[in-house]
Write a protein that holds these residues in place. Structure first.
Motif, short mmCIF file in Angstrom:
data_model
loop_
_atom_site.label_atom_id
_atom_site.label_comp_id
_atom_site.label_asym_id
_atom_site.label_seq_id
_atom_site.Cartn_x
_atom_site.Cartn_y
_atom_site.Cartn_z
N PRO A 50 0.76 -1.18 0.06
CA PRO A 50 -0.02 -0.13 0.05
C PRO A 50 0.84 1.39 0.14
CG PRO A 50 -0.82 -1.57 1.63
CD PRO A 50 0.39 -2.07 0.98
N ASP A 51 1.84 1.38 0.71
CA ASP A 51 2.87 2.55 0.79
C ASP A 51 3.41 2.92 -0.68
OD1 ASP A 51 2.23 2.97 3.35
OD2 ASP A 51 4.05 1.73 3.98
N GLN A 52 3.72 1.79 -1.51
CA GLN A 52 4.42 2.03 -2.62
C GLN A 52 3.27 2.39 -3.80
OE1 GLN A 52 5.97 -1.83 -3.48
NE2 GLN A 52 8.21 -1.23 -2.87
N THR A 53 2.29 1.84 -3.53
CA THR A 53 1.05 2.39 -4.24
C THR A 53 0.53 3.73 -4.18
OG1 THR A 53 0.11 0.30 -4.50
CG2 THR A 53 -1.38 1.95 -5.09
N ALA A 55 2.81 6.09 -3.07
CA ALA A 55 3.76 6.98 -3.61
C ALA A 55 3.72 7.21 -5.05
CB ALA A 55 5.11 6.05 -3.06
N LEU A 56 3.17 5.93 -5.70
CA LEU A 56 2.87 6.11 -7.19
C LEU A 56 1.90 6.96 -7.44
CD1 LEU A 56 3.30 2.26 -8.42
CD2 LEU A 56 4.79 4.18 -9.03
N TYR A 57 0.67 7.06 -6.72
CA TYR A 57 -0.13 7.84 -7.16
C TYR A 57 0.15 9.51 -6.63
CZ TYR A 57 -4.09 4.73 -7.63
OH TYR A 57 -4.92 3.75 -8.08
N GLU A 58 1.15 9.61 -5.68
CA GLU A 58 1.69 11.03 -5.33
C GLU A 58 2.44 11.40 -6.59
OE1 GLU A 58 0.92 13.20 -2.96
OE2 GLU A 58 -0.53 11.69 -2.25
N MET A 59 3.46 10.46 -7.03
CA MET A 59 4.35 10.93 -8.27
C MET A 59 3.46 11.20 -9.47
SD MET A 59 7.43 9.02 -7.86
CE MET A 59 8.48 9.69 -9.47
N ALA A 60 2.35 10.28 -9.67
CA ALA A 60 1.54 10.57 -10.92
C ALA A 60 1.03 11.95 -10.73
CB ALA A 60 0.40 9.51 -10.93
N ASP A 61 0.38 12.24 -9.64
CA ASP A 61 -0.16 13.46 -9.37
C ASP A 61 0.90 14.78 -9.94
OD1 ASP A 61 -2.23 15.37 -8.71
OD2 ASP A 61 -1.20 15.84 -6.90
N MET A 62 2.17 14.38 -9.23
CA MET A 62 3.09 15.73 -9.45
C MET A 62 3.55 15.74 -11.04
SD MET A 62 5.96 15.12 -6.35
CE MET A 62 6.22 13.65 -6.33
N ILE A 63 3.66 14.50 -11.43
CA ILE A 63 4.13 14.52 -13.03
C ILE A 63 2.69 15.14 -14.09
CG2 ILE A 63 4.11 13.08 -15.08
CD1 ILE A 63 5.54 11.17 -13.20
N GLU A 64 1.38 14.96 -13.46
CA GLU A 64 0.47 15.68 -14.08
C GLU A 64 0.43 17.22 -13.97
OE1 GLU A 64 -2.92 13.58 -13.06
OE2 GLU A 64 -2.72 11.85 -14.52
N LYS A 65 0.70 17.68 -12.76
CA LYS A 65 0.86 19.20 -12.36
C LYS A 65 2.21 19.76 -13.28
CE LYS A 65 -1.62 18.87 -8.22
NZ LYS A 65 -1.61 18.79 -6.70
N LEU A 66 3.25 18.92 -12.96
CA LEU A 66 4.49 19.42 -13.84
C LEU A 66 4.33 19.57 -15.24
CD1 LEU A 66 7.37 17.29 -11.91
CD2 LEU A 66 7.00 19.99 -12.07
N THR A 67 3.51 18.66 -15.77
CA THR A 67 3.40 18.82 -17.29
C THR A 67 2.10 19.65 -17.69
OG1 THR A 67 2.21 16.79 -17.37
CG2 THR A 67 4.59 16.70 -17.74
N ASP A 68 1.34 20.27 -16.97
CA ASP A 68 0.24 20.93 -17.15
C ASP A 68 0.66 22.32 -17.95
OD1 ASP A 68 -2.29 21.92 -17.85
OD2 ASP A 68 -2.88 22.08 -15.48
#
Length: 70
Positions: A50-53, A55-68
């Protein structure tokens, strides 16, 4: 991955490869695609941890915000 998926958006391919590699390392799977003017990251298979999952959701959110580009 050597094939550039979004050549008009600098840095998108590198971010996609980074999260895909991290997901694979923890037994998960993500799919990256262009959505409007940002890189959409969809987690298709979660990690057994669950912790890795989370972390992946957090990274996905950061990537979406960075590339917006809006």
């Amino acid at each position: 991955m050597s094939k550039k998926r979004w050549p008009e958006f600098e840095g998108w391919d590198e971010k996609a490869v980074a999260i895909e590699t991290l997901a694979q390392a923890c037994g998960a799977h993500v799919y990256c695609s262009q959505k409007y003017q940002y890189l959409n990251v969809e987690i298709q298979r979660k990690s057994s941890s669950p912790d890795q999952t989370k972390a992946l959701y957090e990274m996905a959110d950061m990537i979406e915000k960075l590339t917006d580009n809006a």
